[in-house]
Design an enzyme around this catalytic site. Structure first.
Site, PDB file in Angstrom:
ATOM      1  N   LYS A  41      39.664  62.022  34.032  1.00 62.03           N
ATOM      2  CA  LYS A  41      40.137  61.448  33.061  1.00 62.03           C
ATOM      3  C   LYS A  41      40.105  60.053  33.355  1.00 62.03           C
ATOM      4  CE  LYS A  41      44.139  62.272  35.712  1.00 62.03           C
ATOM      5  NZ  LYS A  41      46.214  62.196  36.244  1.00 62.03           N
ATOM      6  N   TYR A 266      39.761  27.794  43.240  1.00 62.85           N
ATOM      7  CA  TYR A 266      40.783  26.566  42.309  1.00 62.85           C
ATOM      8  C   TYR A 266      42.015  26.814  43.932  1.00 62.85           C
ATOM      9  CZ  TYR A 266      39.277  27.938  37.473  1.00 62.85           C
ATOM     10  OH  TYR A 266      38.656  27.877  36.810  1.00 62.85           O
TER      11      TYR A 266
END
Length: 383
Positions: A41, A266
């Site tokens: 999965k 940033y």
């Protein structure tokens, strides 16, 4: 090593030999009559669904398991013919496509069977019953629910009851009290059925590694298939060594020397305390290398260097010990020289589990598949 089929120097390497070895060792660890369900999965926990599925089957897996129907259909479209079990809930109206594609669905309500029957139109759907023995997620909880399902199945030919299963919530913890309660509860639930189906499975990776008495006749191998321990607690009690299959790599795309007092990225959260070499890496939080990994070390030519400044969406910066050439390979997860950064190391940094780390590396990052030390394929979902 030649990079193929992608145009940014960031990629994950998936060692298929490791996948094969983990599955083969698990088969040796278990009695020969036990059926191994390979859990693929979430794109095989970020490793690549079809590539892992094929390798696991070659190593002896007899069944595949996914989370929802879309994942099973994707495997069918890619040519996988092995039996596939959908572990999660599905819609009744999708029963016909599952039956048509020979996909096994999980069921835990008589009402679902009644609704699905009207959509099957003569096709036969294979099902496994899910029991909630203590996980509290989905599943049959009461004997009346089981009896109602069994009565319905006896009066219709639309369904084949092939299996019954549960899921342990604490098998990866050293304290076995709750695990023992769940095991006893599931064993009681099995007595509610007049006849046991072909497959009875409860053991996930943690349980099948630790509790051979809890494997019944089938097991689900998930995280250990990828060479990762189900928990940090279990690493010291594994019955055999697991071989990690996942590495994450990139290359320097820019190198510069900044002066003392200059800042990076940033928020200017990093300011150089002295003249410093800074490298730029083409990977960021949109790739799953999230901002919380600021300060994490990476590996260059066998040495460790920290990421500095905030991680951007597509790039991040690393403080270098010296000037390195543009194009130098950088390892974020995996081995580089004598040094190694593991998936567990990243999980610890993020205060999470190893499962989440490989799953969160996004589809923007190509997967390169290796076998016998050679590249056997590259999957780039962007092009």
């Amino acid at each position: 090593m030649t990079l193929q089929n992608f145009y940014r120097d960031t990629w994950a390497e998936i060692n298929l030999d490791a996948i094969f070895e983990n599955a083969a060792n698990m088969k040796k660890h278990l009695p020969p009559e036990i059926t191994l369900f390979a859990v693929v999965k979430a794109n095989a926990y970020g490793h690549g669904d079809v590539e892992v599925a094929e390798t696991a089957i070659q190593a002896g897996a007899g069944y595949l398991a996914v989370a929802f129907l879309d994942e099973a259909l994707a495997l069918r479209k890619k040519g996988i013919t092995a039996p596939i079990l959908v572990l999660g809930a599905s819609r009744p109206e999708d029963a016909q496509i599952a039956a048509r594609e020979s996909i096994t669905l999980t069921v835990f309500q008589a009402g679902w069977l009644e609704a699905a029957q009207s959509f099957l139109e003569g096709t036969v759907l294979t099902i496994h019953l899910k029991c909630d023995s203590g996980m509290g997620r989905i599943g049959i909880r009461k004997q009346e629910e089981m009896n109602e399902i069994e009565r319905f199945l006896q009066k219709t030919k639309c369904f084949v009851l092939e299996g019954i299963f549960t899921h342990f919530a604490t098998a990866d913890q050293l304290d076995t009290e709750y695990f023992s309660k769940q095991l006893a509860r599931f064993e009681e639930m099995l007595t509610w059925l007049k006849e046991k189906p072909k497959y009875v499975h409860a053991a996930n990776s943690a349980a099948l590694l630790r509790f051979p008495n809890a494997v019944f006749n089938s097991v689900r191998m998930g995280i250990s298939l990828y060479g990762l321990s189900p928990s940090m607690e279990m690493k010291e009690v594994l019955p055999f060594a697991l071989r990690p299959a996942f590495s994450l790599k990139t290359k320097l795309v820019h190198v510069k020397n900044i002066s003392k007092g200059q800042s990076v990225s940033y928020g200017a959260t990093y300011t150089a305390e002295e003249d410093t070499w800074i490298g730029t890496l083409p990977i960021g939080y949109a790739d799953g290398w999230i901002r919380m990994l600021q300060g994490q070390e990476v590996l260059l030519e066998g040495g460790r260097s920290p990421l500095v400044g905030r991680i951007c969406m597509d790039q991040c910066m690393v403080k270098l010990s010296r000037e390195f050439p543009v194009g130098t390979e950088v390892t974020l997860i995996g081995k580089n020289g004598t040094e190694c950064i593991t998936v567990d190391d990243i999980a610890e940094k993020l205060n999470t589990i190893n499962y989440e780390v490989t799953c969160m590396i996004s589809s923007r990052v190509p997967r390169m598949y290796l076998k016998d030390g050679r590249i056997t394929g590259v999957v780039n979902q962007l092009i």
